[in-house]
Structure formats: C-alpha cells, structure tokens
Design a protein around this motif. Structure first.
Motif, PDB file in Angstrom:
ATOM      1  N   PHE A 101       9.047  16.329   0.254  1.00  0.00           N
ATOM      2  CA  PHE A 101       7.879  15.577  -0.221  1.00  0.00           C
ATOM      3  C   PHE A 101       6.561  16.122   0.327  1.00  0.00           C
ATOM      4  O   PHE A 101       5.573  16.220  -0.408  1.00  0.00           O
ATOM      5  CB  PHE A 101       8.023  14.097   0.153  1.00  0.00           C
ATOM      6  N   PHE A 102       6.538  16.451   1.615  1.00  0.00           N
ATOM      7  CA  PHE A 102       5.263  16.765   2.272  1.00  0.00           C
ATOM      8  C   PHE A 102       4.921  18.253   2.306  1.00  0.00           C
ATOM      9  O   PHE A 102       3.746  18.608   2.377  1.00  0.00           O
ATOM     10  CB  PHE A 102       5.258  16.225   3.701  1.00  0.00           C
ATOM     11  N   TYR A 103       5.920  19.128   2.302  1.00  0.00           N
ATOM     12  CA  TYR A 103       5.642  20.556   2.472  1.00  0.00           C
ATOM     13  C   TYR A 103       5.473  21.195   1.095  1.00  0.00           C
ATOM     14  O   TYR A 103       6.446  21.509   0.406  1.00  0.00           O
ATOM     15  CB  TYR A 103       6.766  21.226   3.253  1.00  0.00           C
ATOM     16  N   LYS A 104       4.219  21.349   0.688  1.00  0.00           N
ATOM     17  CA  LYS A 104       3.909  21.847  -0.646  1.00  0.00           C
ATOM     18  C   LYS A 104       3.060  23.110  -0.564  1.00  0.00           C
ATOM     19  O   LYS A 104       2.110  23.176   0.223  1.00  0.00           O
ATOM     20  CB  LYS A 104       3.123  20.787  -1.432  1.00  0.00           C
ATOM     21  N   ASN A 105       3.419  24.104  -1.365  1.00  0.00           N
ATOM     22  CA  ASN A 105       2.637  25.348  -1.445  1.00  0.00           C
ATOM     23  C   ASN A 105       2.424  25.980  -0.073  1.00  0.00           C
ATOM     24  O   ASN A 105       1.342  26.484   0.245  1.00  0.00           O
ATOM     25  CB  ASN A 105       1.283  25.088  -2.117  1.00  0.00           C
ATOM     26  N   GLY A 106       3.473  25.923   0.756  1.00  0.00           N
ATOM     27  CA  GLY A 106       3.420  26.585   2.050  1.00  0.00           C
ATOM     28  C   GLY A 106       2.591  25.890   3.100  1.00  0.00           C
ATOM     29  O   GLY A 106       2.205  26.514   4.097  1.00  0.00           O
ATOM     30  N   LYS A 107       2.312  24.596   2.907  1.00  0.00           N
ATOM     31  CA  LYS A 107       1.536  23.886   3.925  1.00  0.00           C
ATOM     32  C   LYS A 107       1.876  22.403   3.937  1.00  0.00           C
ATOM     33  O   LYS A 107       2.303  21.834   2.926  1.00  0.00           O
ATOM     34  CB  LYS A 107       0.040  24.083   3.713  1.00  0.00           C
ATOM     35  N   LEU A 108       1.646  21.802   5.105  1.00  0.00           N
ATOM     36  CA  LEU A 108       1.738  20.355   5.269  1.00  0.00           C
ATOM     37  C   LEU A 108       0.376  19.731   4.969  1.00  0.00           C
ATOM     38  O   LEU A 108      -0.633  20.436   4.935  1.00  0.00           O
ATOM     39  CB  LEU A 108       2.169  20.022   6.692  1.00  0.00           C
ATOM     40  N   PRO A 109       0.310  18.401   4.781  1.00  0.00           N
ATOM     41  CA  PRO A 109      -0.994  17.753   4.589  1.00  0.00           C
ATOM     42  C   PRO A 109      -1.945  18.024   5.754  1.00  0.00           C
ATOM     43  O   PRO A 109      -1.529  18.477   6.825  1.00  0.00           O
ATOM     44  CB  PRO A 109      -0.623  16.269   4.499  1.00  0.00           C
ATOM     45  N   GLY A 110      -3.213  17.679   5.567  1.00  0.00           N
ATOM     46  CA  GLY A 110      -4.265  18.155   6.456  1.00  0.00           C
ATOM     47  C   GLY A 110      -4.391  17.523   7.818  1.00  0.00           C
ATOM     48  O   GLY A 110      -5.081  18.063   8.674  1.00  0.00           O
TER      49      GLY A 110
ATOM     50  N   ASP B 219       0.884  -1.165   0.000  1.00  0.00           N
ATOM     51  CA  ASP B 219       0.000   0.000   0.000  1.00  0.00           C
ATOM     52  C   ASP B 219       0.918   1.210   0.000  1.00  0.00           C
ATOM     53  O   ASP B 219       1.559   1.524   1.006  1.00  0.00           O
ATOM     54  CB  ASP B 219      -0.896  -0.008   1.236  1.00  0.00           C
ATOM     55  N   SER B 220       1.001   1.899  -1.125  1.00  0.00           N
ATOM     56  CA  SER B 220       2.031   2.928  -1.315  1.00  0.00           C
ATOM     57  C   SER B 220       1.631   4.311  -0.809  1.00  0.00           C
ATOM     58  O   SER B 220       2.348   5.285  -1.069  1.00  0.00           O
ATOM     59  CB  SER B 220       2.413   3.014  -2.793  1.00  0.00           C
ATOM     60  N   ALA B 221       0.514   4.420  -0.088  1.00  0.00           N
ATOM     61  CA  ALA B 221       0.153   5.721   0.499  1.00  0.00           C
ATOM     62  C   ALA B 221       1.269   6.189   1.429  1.00  0.00           C
ATOM     63  O   ALA B 221       1.913   5.383   2.102  1.00  0.00           O
ATOM     64  CB  ALA B 221      -1.155   5.597   1.263  1.00  0.00           C
ATOM     65  N   LYS B 222       1.492   7.499   1.440  1.00  0.00           N
ATOM     66  CA  LYS B 222       2.570   8.060   2.256  1.00  0.00           C
ATOM     67  C   LYS B 222       1.985   9.109   3.196  1.00  0.00           C
ATOM     68  O   LYS B 222       1.350  10.065   2.759  1.00  0.00           O
ATOM     69  CB  LYS B 222       3.661   8.684   1.373  1.00  0.00           C
ATOM     70  N   TYR B 223       2.228   8.907   4.493  1.00  0.00           N
ATOM     71  CA  TYR B 223       1.710   9.807   5.518  1.00  0.00           C
ATOM     72  C   TYR B 223       2.864  10.335   6.364  1.00  0.00           C
ATOM     73  O   TYR B 223       3.850   9.630   6.615  1.00  0.00           O
ATOM     74  CB  TYR B 223       0.703   9.082   6.415  1.00  0.00           C
ATOM     75  N   THR B 224       2.703  11.562   6.824  1.00  0.00           N
ATOM     76  CA  THR B 224       3.789  12.206   7.565  1.00  0.00           C
ATOM     77  C   THR B 224       4.190  11.436   8.814  1.00  0.00           C
ATOM     78  O   THR B 224       5.367  11.369   9.154  1.00  0.00           O
ATOM     79  CB  THR B 224       3.394  13.649   7.945  1.00  0.00           C
ATOM     80  N   TYR B 225       3.217  10.849   9.519  1.00  0.00           N
ATOM     81  CA  TYR B 225       3.566  10.227  10.792  1.00  0.00           C
ATOM     82  C   TYR B 225       4.416   8.985  10.628  1.00  0.00           C
ATOM     83  O   TYR B 225       5.244   8.675  11.499  1.00  0.00           O
ATOM     84  CB  TYR B 225       2.331   9.965  11.646  1.00  0.00           C
ATOM     85  N   ASN B 226       4.234   8.254   9.523  1.00  0.00           N
ATOM     86  CA  ASN B 226       5.059   7.079   9.300  1.00  0.00           C
ATOM     87  C   ASN B 226       6.522   7.454   9.113  1.00  0.00           C
ATOM     88  O   ASN B 226       7.427   6.837   9.690  1.00  0.00           O
ATOM     89  CB  ASN B 226       4.550   6.312   8.081  1.00  0.00           C
ATOM     90  N   THR B 227       6.757   8.477   8.321  1.00  0.00           N
ATOM     91  CA  THR B 227       8.121   8.955   8.145  1.00  0.00           C
ATOM     92  C   THR B 227       8.651   9.537   9.459  1.00  0.00           C
ATOM     93  O   THR B 227       9.828   9.394   9.785  1.00  0.00           O
ATOM     94  CB  THR B 227       8.167   9.991   7.010  1.00  0.00           C
ATOM     95  N   GLY B 228       7.767  10.145  10.254  1.00  0.00           N
ATOM     96  CA  GLY B 228       8.179  10.734  11.532  1.00  0.00           C
ATOM     97  C   GLY B 228       8.710   9.720  12.519  1.00  0.00           C
ATOM     98  O   GLY B 228       9.735   9.950  13.171  1.00  0.00           O
ATOM     99  N   THR B 229       8.034   8.578  12.649  1.00  0.00           N
ATOM    100  CA  THR B 229       8.502   7.577  13.616  1.00  0.00           C
ATOM    101  C   THR B 229       9.830   6.979  13.182  1.00  0.00           C
ATOM    102  O   THR B 229      10.697   6.694  14.020  1.00  0.00           O
ATOM    103  CB  THR B 229       7.473   6.447  13.818  1.00  0.00           C
ATOM    104  N   MET B 230      10.012   6.809  11.877  1.00  0.00           N
ATOM    105  CA  MET B 230      11.276   6.233  11.408  1.00  0.00           C
ATOM    106  C   MET B 230      12.416   7.250  11.493  1.00  0.00           C
ATOM    107  O   MET B 230      13.565   6.885  11.778  1.00  0.00           O
ATOM    108  CB  MET B 230      11.110   5.707   9.989  1.00  0.00           C
ATOM    109  N   LEU B 231      12.112   8.513  11.292  1.00  0.00           N
ATOM    110  CA  LEU B 231      13.110   9.559  11.517  1.00  0.00           C
ATOM    111  C   LEU B 231      13.565   9.552  12.973  1.00  0.00           C
ATOM    112  O   LEU B 231      14.771   9.545  13.268  1.00  0.00           O
ATOM    113  CB  LEU B 231      12.516  10.919  11.148  1.00  0.00           C
ATOM    114  N   GLN B 232      12.611   9.533  13.887  1.00  0.00           N
ATOM    115  CA  GLN B 232      12.952   9.521  15.307  1.00  0.00           C
ATOM    116  C   GLN B 232      13.707   8.249  15.674  1.00  0.00           C
ATOM    117  O   GLN B 232      14.656   8.287  16.474  1.00  0.00           O
ATOM    118  CB  GLN B 232      11.693   9.665  16.153  1.00  0.00           C
ATOM    119  N   SER B 233      13.326   7.120  15.085  1.00  0.00           N
ATOM    120  CA  SER B 233      14.020   5.858  15.364  1.00  0.00           C
ATOM    121  C   SER B 233      15.493   5.938  14.989  1.00  0.00           C
ATOM    122  O   SER B 233      16.362   5.462  15.738  1.00  0.00           O
ATOM    123  CB  SER B 233      13.360   4.713  14.588  1.00  0.00           C
TER     124      SER B 233
END
Length: 354
Positions: free
Chosen positions: A274-283, A233-247
């Motif tokens: 990837f996530f910060y587009k047009n001056g905003k993060l996803p919703g 499932d190739s959906a990409k969400y900020t929190y998934n990348t966040g936990t791996m960054l912190q790890s």
C-alpha cells in the motif's frame, strides 16, 4: 594505454559504488545528523530545542519532535553505549511536564511559557522510548516515567464507542489509531516487565477495539473514528499501521499464539504493497520510521531480511535526493528537527539490521 587506464578507473569507481550501495555508512551519517541537531536545533542556554532552522511560530519546539528525538537518542546509545544522547533530550522534555489533574503528563509546549493541550499520543511516544531505554539499561527512572504516563493515558479511556483512547485531552471528539496503537505498546511493554495482569488486559481491550473500528480489510489502519457519530476518518498513515504491526508481534511473543504472527505478516505485506509506491515511501520520515519499528520487531521472530529491503532503498534515496549542502534532511527548504531525528533513528535501526 590511456584507454586501459580510463577503463580501469571506471571499474574501480563502479566497484566502490556497488560496495557503497551494499554497505551504507549509517554510523557516519548518524554522527553528521547528530552534530547538526546539536549545532542548529539545540539551544544550550535554555536546554531546549527549536522546531526548524527557518521561521518558527514559537521560540521553542513543540513536544512531538522531542518524542522523535528521544527515541533516536535511545537507539543511538544502543549503538554507542558509552555516550549520552538521551540526557539533554530528557532534560528538555521535563520542561513540558504538567501536574494538573486528573493525572500528571506532558503538554504540547513548554510549561513555563503557558498552558497548552496534552495529547495522549505525545505522552505515549515518550513512554515507549522510556521503556526501550529501561529494557536496554535497567534504570528504574525510565520505568517510573513510563508508569506515570500510563496512568495519564488511561484518563483518556471511556466506554463511548465501546472503549478506546481519545487523542487529545481537552477535545474528546476523536479516538485515533495513533493513540490506541502506541497505547497497546505501552501496556504490553509494561506487562512484559512487571507481569501485572492489568496491563495485558488493557492492551487486549485496546487491540480488540482498534481492530474492530479502525482496521481496513486490506490490513492498513484508518486514522480515527469521530465521537459520538462514529464516522471514520479513512486517512491512512504509515505510523498507524506500524504500531499495530509491532503490537501483533509483541502479543505473539507474550501469548505464543500463531494468529498474532500470521496477522503481523499479513499487515507487513499489506503495508509494503500500500505505502511503497514508485520506489518511495510517503513523505513523513517519522511516520515511516515508526512503521520500520514494526518490521524490526517482526524480524526478531522470522529473521526475514527481505521484508524490510524497501526501507533500505528509501533511506538511500533520501540521503541522495533529499539532503541539502549542509547535510540537513527534508523535502522542504526549511529543515525540521523531527525529520533529522527520524532519519537518525532510521539509520540506527538499519545499522542494527545489517
């Protein structure tokens, strides 16, 4: 004379605006948000919370928004250690406790109102907040809570697909970044506290498995892999990348191996791109604040404030554009508990990072 006065007034207003833009009143906003949570979402007669200020499917909130509120409460207590923000949230979460085999854990909805599914990630978010509270206070009850959740979380592990944790106890058909990323964090934090080798071994196994199966080449993480067909499932969400960054940062702090720091920096740079587009993060505010946790962890090591400036900009945009006349936050007309909690946590972290 009138022109000079008007010009002077404009200069004062502009100066105040610039000062405000440079130094947002996060503490004042936190007070307002917390007051709204207690006034609108908390029900003292039951000790529980409601999900939104509109029409809800059930009388009380699901567990997930309380996971967010527990973390927000812990961060706010760090700013104001003489106040008790955690106590009512913990009392509410206990009403979701389920003792059924194979191990005690927390179900998705209030236990006395019926049996519900148990999600491994919901439990892990509670454990992460408990471990942060333990590190802040030294209270053994927080550590005991996290250790119980660790035992429950490991009932979601098997060797199908080579390892990894499932997402949901009663539907073991996906293994997700959102259950493995926080699982790594729980294990690493327990290792840092107890020095038990089991925790580091498990964290390493989960880390290697997640990077093998769920990391995209650009450093962003996919959502899940389906079992047994191994379809991504190739959906990409900020929190998934966040936990791996912190790890990665926690592994660097523990192992002192530069490869983890290099990976953390790579992932952080990739996430902004990837996530910060047009001056905003996803919703989803809460997904985004979990990403900020990773950036804050990285800041402890590299002290680079420029790296998280886009969070500051997005947080200001939300306060100015996505706040209603009652100071409730969210893009929808109905305002959710999880959004209030997420922004409360966001502002406490940004206050700390000033």
């Amino acid at each position: 004379m009138m022109i000079k006065t008007a010009l002077l007034f404009s200069i004062i207003i502009l100066s105040n605006f610039r000062l405000s833009a440079q130094s947002p009143d996060y503490r004042g906003r936190i007070v307002v948000i917390n007051q709204n949570i207690n006034k609108i979402f908390y029900k003292p007669e039951t000790g529980l919370y409601i999900e939104t200020n509109g029409k809800n499917d059930k009388p009380h909130s699901y567990l997930w928004p309380l996971c967010a509120l527990m973390q927000a409460a812990n961060e706010t207590e760090q700013l104001e250690p003489k106040k008790e923000y955690l106590k009512p949230v913990l009392a509410a979460i206990q009403q979701y406790h389920n003792n059924e085999p194979p191990a005690p854990g927390y179900q998705a909805y209030v236990t006395k109102e019926g049996k519900d599914s148990r999600f491994y990630d919901d439990n892990q978010w509670v454990a992460i907040a408990a471990l942060d509270a333990y590190n802040r206070t030294g209270k053994k009850t927080y550590l005991t809570l996290a250790e119980e959740i660790y035992r429950f979380m490991m009932t979601g592990f098997d060797e199908k697909s080579g390892g990894g944790l499932y997402w949901k106890e009663d539907e073991k058909n996906t293994k997700n970044t959102c259950s493995n990323g926080p699982g790594i964090l729980v294990a690493l934090q327990l290792y840092k506290i107890t020095k038990k080798k089991e925790y580091l071994t498990v964290a390493t196994q989960l880390y290697d498995w997640t990077n093998k199966h769920l990391r995209a080449p650009n450093g962003i993480y996919w959502d899940a892999i389906k079992i047994p067909d191994m379809k991504i499932d190739s959906a990409k969400y900020t929190y998934n990348t966040g936990t791996m960054l912190q790890s990665n940062v926690l592994f660097y702090q523990i192992m002192k191996e530069k490869k983890y720091l290099d990976e953390a920096i790579f992932v952080a740079d990739a996430a902004e791109k990837f996530f910060y587009k047009n001056g905003k993060l996803p919703g989803n505010y809460w997904f985004n604040v979990v990403l900020l946790r990773g950036y804050e962890e990285l800041y402890k090591v590299d002290k680079n404030k420029e790296r998280f400036r886009f969070f500051v900009s997005d947080a200001e945009r939300i306060w100015s554009q996505e706040r209603d006349e009652n100071n409730l936050l969210g893009r929808k007309k109905e305002k959710g508990l999880i959004d209030q909690a997420a922004i409360m946590e966001m502002y406490t972290r940004l206050e700390r990072l000033k």
